[in-house]
Design an enzyme around this catalytic site. Structure first.
Site, PDB file in Angstrom:
ATOM      1  N   HIS A 109       0.858  -1.251   0.137  1.00  0.00           N
ATOM      2  CA  HIS A 109       0.034   0.029   0.137  1.00  0.00           C
ATOM      3  C   HIS A 109       0.789   1.271  -0.046  1.00  0.00           C
ATOM      4  O   HIS A 109       1.957   1.234   0.603  1.00  0.00           O
ATOM      5  CB  HIS A 109      -0.721   0.131   1.332  1.00  0.00           C
ATOM      6  CG  HIS A 109      -0.285  -0.149   2.538  1.00  0.00           C
ATOM      7  ND1 HIS A 109      -0.007  -1.536   2.989  1.00  0.00           N
ATOM      8  CD2 HIS A 109       0.156   0.740   3.604  1.00  0.00           C
ATOM      9  CE1 HIS A 109       0.579  -1.477   4.053  1.00  0.00           C
ATOM     10  NE2 HIS A 109       0.603  -0.080   4.684  1.00  0.00           N
ATOM     11  N   HIS A 161       1.099   5.027   1.151  1.00  0.00           N
ATOM     12  CA  HIS A 161       0.500   5.763   1.892  1.00  0.00           C
ATOM     13  C   HIS A 161       0.400   7.227   0.952  1.00  0.00           C
ATOM     14  O   HIS A 161       1.508   7.819   0.644  1.00  0.00           O
ATOM     15  CB  HIS A 161       1.130   6.121   3.138  1.00  0.00           C
ATOM     16  CG  HIS A 161       1.292   5.287   4.056  1.00  0.00           C
ATOM     17  ND1 HIS A 161       0.445   5.192   5.309  1.00  0.00           N
ATOM     18  CD2 HIS A 161       1.847   3.870   4.297  1.00  0.00           C
ATOM     19  CE1 HIS A 161       0.631   4.207   5.945  1.00  0.00           C
ATOM     20  NE2 HIS A 161       1.438   3.152   5.451  1.00  0.00           N
TER      21      HIS A 161
HETATM   22  P1  5GP Z   1       1.955  -0.007   7.535  1.00  0.00           P
HETATM   23  O1  5GP Z   1       1.958  -1.442   7.360  1.00  0.00           O
HETATM   24  O2  5GP Z   1       2.179   0.946   6.377  1.00  0.00           O
HETATM   25  O3  5GP Z   1       3.573   0.162   8.210  1.00  0.00           O
HETATM   26  O4  5GP Z   1       1.109   0.386   8.624  1.00  0.00           O
HETATM   27  C1  5GP Z   1      -0.451   0.006   8.417  1.00  0.00           C
HETATM   28  C2  5GP Z   1      -1.260   1.164   8.059  1.00  0.00           C
HETATM   29  O5  5GP Z   1      -2.733   0.552   8.092  1.00  0.00           O
HETATM   30  C3  5GP Z   1      -1.242   2.120   9.476  1.00  0.00           C
HETATM   31  O6  5GP Z   1      -1.164   3.489   9.003  1.00  0.00           O
HETATM   32  C4  5GP Z   1      -2.579   1.918  10.005  1.00  0.00           C
HETATM   33  O7  5GP Z   1      -3.157   3.091  10.843  1.00  0.00           O
HETATM   34  C5  5GP Z   1      -3.543   1.455   8.890  1.00  0.00           C
HETATM   35  N1  5GP Z   1      -4.724   0.458   9.415  1.00  0.00           N
HETATM   36  C6  5GP Z   1      -4.492  -0.593  10.056  1.00  0.00           C
HETATM   37  N2  5GP Z   1      -5.500  -1.318  10.158  1.00  0.00           N
HETATM   38  C7  5GP Z   1      -6.433  -0.691   9.383  1.00  0.00           C
HETATM   39  C8  5GP Z   1      -7.966  -0.870   9.033  1.00  0.00           C
HETATM   40  O8  5GP Z   1      -8.495  -1.702   9.559  1.00  0.00           O
HETATM   41  N3  5GP Z   1      -8.451  -0.203   8.250  1.00  0.00           N
HETATM   42  C9  5GP Z   1      -7.615   1.089   7.750  1.00  0.00           C
HETATM   43  N4  5GP Z   1      -8.633   1.833   6.713  1.00  0.00           N
HETATM   44  N5  5GP Z   1      -6.526   1.359   8.069  1.00  0.00           N
HETATM   45  C10 5GP Z   1      -5.809   0.598   8.849  1.00  0.00           C
END
Ligand code: 5GP
Ligand code: ZN
Length: 142
Positions: free
Chosen positions: A99, A101
């Site tokens: 993903h 950001h």
């Molecule tokens: P990363 O894998 O990019 O380090 O972090 C995961 C990101 O996913 C975090 O910014 C967190 O806030 C977001 N996130 C985690 N669980 C959920 C969810 O169930 N729904 C959404 N919309 N975002 C999520």
């Protein structure tokens, strides 16, 4: 069974505020934003990290990121945003579905960029050579 939370969001099995969808990609809000409008762009097919994303997706991925990024800026009224992608646990990846950001920025929001280090003498040249080798560009002498 696929336990990926982003796959579940894509398949409407978990709720999220979706803002964009096409044949290959979807965008939805991060549940815990850096600033309002913090959005993810994800391929609808499950790939863990950028290294797993096939060529048929890479150019379109950035096209969608640009389109959604411009819309986010307009929607929340900011003049800039950061892109961020954590690839691998060591890089802080928590959700194992690739993903991007899109993080809208406002003055003094407290978001810090990465710390910087210094190369030891000759280390930068050596590292650059190794990267060129990995890319098959090792014919150049810099
Ligand atoms: P990363 O894998 O990019 O380090 O972090 C995961 C990101 O996913 C975090 O910014 C967190 O806030 C977001 N996130 C985690 N669980 C959920 C969810 O169930 N729904 C959404 N919309 N975002 C999520
Ligand atoms: Zn997934």
């Amino acid at each position: 069974m696929n336990d990926c939370i982003f796959c579940k969001i894509i398949e409407d099995k978990l709720p999220a505020y979706k803002v964009y969808e096409d044949e290959k990609f979807m965008a939805f809000l991060d549940i815990a934003p850096v600033n309002p409008g913090h959005t993810f762009v994800v391929p609808k097919k499950h790939f863990v990290s950028l290294s797993d994303v096939p060529k048929e997706y890479t150019a379109d991925f950035m096209t969608v990121v640009k389109k959604v990024g411009d819309a986010v800026m307009e929607a929340v009224g900011v003049e800039g945003f950061n892109l961020g992608m954590n690839n691998g646990g060591v890089a802080g990846q928590i959700v194992p579905h690739v993903h991007m950001h899109i993080m809208p920025r406002v003055e003094s929001d407290g978001l810090k960029l990465w710390p910087s280090k210094k190369y030891s003498p000759g280390e930068d040249k050596q590292v650059a050579q190794k990267i060129r080798q990995a890319l098959g560009q090792d014919h150049e002498e810099n």
